[in-house]
Design an enzyme around this catalytic site. Structure first.
Site, PDB file in Angstrom:
ATOM      1  N   GLU A 273     -44.125  88.745 -53.133  1.00 50.95           N
ATOM      2  CA  GLU A 273     -43.139  88.915 -53.950  1.00 50.95           C
ATOM      3  C   GLU A 273     -42.049  88.598 -52.973  1.00 50.95           C
ATOM      4  O   GLU A 273     -41.450  88.975 -51.917  1.00 50.95           O
ATOM      5  CB  GLU A 273     -42.882  90.372 -54.203  1.00 50.95           C
ATOM      6  CG  GLU A 273     -43.670  91.076 -55.054  1.00 50.95           C
ATOM      7  CD  GLU A 273     -43.280  92.402 -55.339  1.00 50.95           C
ATOM      8  OE1 GLU A 273     -42.851  93.303 -54.663  1.00 50.95           O
ATOM      9  OE2 GLU A 273     -43.328  92.566 -56.630  1.00 50.95           O
TER      10      GLU A 273
ATOM     11  N   HIS B 123     -44.759  97.539 -49.559  1.00 53.31           N
ATOM     12  CA  HIS B 123     -43.815  96.774 -50.469  1.00 53.31           C
ATOM     13  C   HIS B 123     -42.570  96.585 -49.657  1.00 53.31           C
ATOM     14  O   HIS B 123     -42.058  97.224 -48.856  1.00 53.31           O
ATOM     15  CB  HIS B 123     -43.389  97.925 -51.709  1.00 53.31           C
ATOM     16  CG  HIS B 123     -42.487  97.174 -52.765  1.00 53.31           C
ATOM     17  ND1 HIS B 123     -41.157  97.256 -52.534  1.00 53.31           N
ATOM     18  CD2 HIS B 123     -42.784  96.757 -53.757  1.00 53.31           C
ATOM     19  CE1 HIS B 123     -40.638  96.483 -53.712  1.00 53.31           C
ATOM     20  NE2 HIS B 123     -41.750  96.344 -54.604  1.00 53.31           N
TER      21      HIS B 123
HETATM   22  O1  G3P Z   1     -43.024  95.931 -57.129  1.00 55.57           O
HETATM   23  C1  G3P Z   1     -42.572  94.931 -57.882  1.00 55.57           C
HETATM   24  C2  G3P Z   1     -41.260  94.807 -57.876  1.00 55.57           C
HETATM   25  O2  G3P Z   1     -40.869  94.675 -56.474  1.00 55.57           O
HETATM   26  C3  G3P Z   1     -40.647  93.494 -58.603  1.00 55.57           C
HETATM   27  O3  G3P Z   1     -39.397  93.999 -58.942  1.00 55.57           O
HETATM   28  O4  G3P Z   1     -37.893  94.262 -60.507  1.00 55.57           O
HETATM   29  O5  G3P Z   1     -38.163  91.949 -59.918  1.00 55.57           O
HETATM   30  O6  G3P Z   1     -39.790  93.402 -61.352  1.00 55.57           O
HETATM   31  P1  G3P Z   1     -38.721  93.240 -60.546  1.00 55.57           P
END
Ligand code: G3P
Length: 225
Positions: free
Chosen positions: A143, A95
């Protein structure tokens, strides 16, 4: 309830709103939304809350991290056998907030395969997603770090990054389950992510920090069924 696509993985991170008894409450809300809709919702609590959550809900539970270690003298590490026995069926790996070296990502994927844990490896952009796909995890999740926690969804603000990821990863492994995350806050964000070719989302603050997490979970679940 089994792990299947499309899926919503809720990363509890280390927010107080998803720690201890709050982790249990949030997991129960996710289970309710999953049972009502038939959607696949996975929860990823902190290691300290894994057994509490896994023994209390029927939806899939993931660890947030495991270390590429064997049982023995590794103080402070997370053992795959331990999270499996606690009831986890899989784990996040690499992550953005818990990054690993490539050699360790590779070793952790292999360890998960050996121990029967589903591996969901995170990547920060399309090219890294493709590199990760070559290591054959079960799931990869892209992400963009700059959007994490921002409330600005990757679906709406950077759709091209999602389509690039899908294209590059599918070239390496056409069967790879691809998720995306960062800023996912509405059912529309989930729908767009699916339309762009992913099999679901990885989400944290949009659910954990919501005034009414159940309602958001239910809206996300409806968007996947
Ligand atoms: O693991 C998912 C996370 O990193 C995304 O964060 O708070 O933008 O949904 P968020």
């Amino acid at each position: 309830m089994k792990l299947q696509s499309p899926m919503i993985i809720v990363n509890f991170k280390t927010y107080l709103e998803s720690t201890g008894k709050n982790a249990l409450s949030l997991a129960k809300q996710a289970e309710r939304a999953a049972k009502e809709t038939g959607a696949c919702i996975v929860v990823a609590p902190q290691a300290a809350d894994l057994r509490l959550v896994a023994e209390s809900v029927e939806i899939p539970v993931f660890a947030q991290h495991v270390d590429p270690i064997k049982p023995g003298s590794s103080t402070g590490h997370v053992l795959a056998e331990a999270v499996k026995e606690a009831g986890a069926v899989g784990t996040l790996i690499n992550h953005s907030e818990r990054q690993l070296r490539l050699i360790d990502i590779d070793a952790t994927i292999a360890l998960c395969r050996e121990k029967g844990l589903v591996s969901c490896v995170c990547a920060n952009n399309p090219a890294v997603s493709a590199a990760i796909a070559a290591l054959k995890p079960d799931i990869t999740s892209m992400e963009p770090p700059e959007l994490i926690g921002s409330g600005i969804s990757v679906s709406k603000s950077k759709p091209e990054v999602i389509t690039d990821t899908v294209q590059l990863v599918k070239r390496i492994d056409s069967k790879m389950t691809i998720l995306c995350g960062a800023g996912i806050s509405t059912a529309e964000d989930v729908s767009i992510a699916l339309k762009l070719g992913t099999q679901g989302v990885l989400v944290a603050s949009g659910i954990v920090k919501a005034k009414d997490p159940y309602s958001v979970l239910r809206a996300f679940a409806d968007a996947t069924t």
